[in-house]
Design a protein around this motif. Structure first.
Motif, short mmCIF file in Angstrom:
data_model
loop_
_atom_site.label_atom_id
_atom_site.label_comp_id
_atom_site.label_asym_id
_atom_site.label_seq_id
_atom_site.Cartn_x
_atom_site.Cartn_y
_atom_site.Cartn_z
N LYS A 128 0.84 -1.20 0.00
CA LYS A 128 0.00 0.00 0.00
C LYS A 128 0.88 1.25 0.00
N GLY A 129 1.94 1.24 0.81
CA GLY A 129 2.85 2.38 0.87
C GLY A 129 3.61 2.58 -0.44
N ALA A 130 3.93 1.49 -1.13
CA ALA A 130 4.66 1.58 -2.41
C ALA A 130 3.79 2.16 -3.50
N THR A 131 2.51 1.86 -3.47
CA THR A 131 1.62 2.37 -4.52
C THR A 131 1.18 3.81 -4.24
N HIS A 132 1.21 4.22 -2.98
CA HIS A 132 0.80 5.58 -2.64
C HIS A 132 1.99 6.49 -2.38
N GLY A 133 3.20 5.93 -2.38
CA GLY A 133 4.38 6.71 -2.02
C GLY A 133 4.95 7.32 -3.21
#
Length: 95
Positions: free
Chosen positions: A90-95
């Motif tokens: 989730k963090g990789a796609t929103h980061g």
């Protein structure tokens, strides 16, 4: 003197940053470390004179606990790795 388990050096991982396999491996490593600490707190690594006791058993029992924790994590563990992996994704796609 109490000998604390040490973490082995991180193995180099291939692939671009944020690679799914890299995130899954990191999550699995973190769950294994957590499980090792919990097993140690539960007394799994304490010398029981099962192998004759002594200093050698006390020093190397942490390696046994770490390997047992890795196997537990690989077998599904307590689900912590999956939760961490999902958060990393989730963090990789929103980061």
């Amino acid at each position: 003197m109490e000998v604390r388990p040490t973490q082995p050096p991180a193995t180099p991982r291939t692939g671009p940053p944020g690679d799914e396999a890299q995130m899954r491996a990191a999550a699995m490593d973190l769950e294994a470390s957590f499980l090792a600490e919990m097993l140690t707190c539960a007394g799994l690594g304490k010398s029981s004179d099962m192998f004759g006791g002594g200093v050698g058993e006390e020093q190397f029992s942490s390696f046994l606990v770490q390997e047992q924790a890795k196997q537990m994590a690989r077998a599904g563990g307590i689900g912590l790795a999956e939760t961490i992996f999902n958060a990393l994704q989730k963090g990789a796609t929103h980061g």
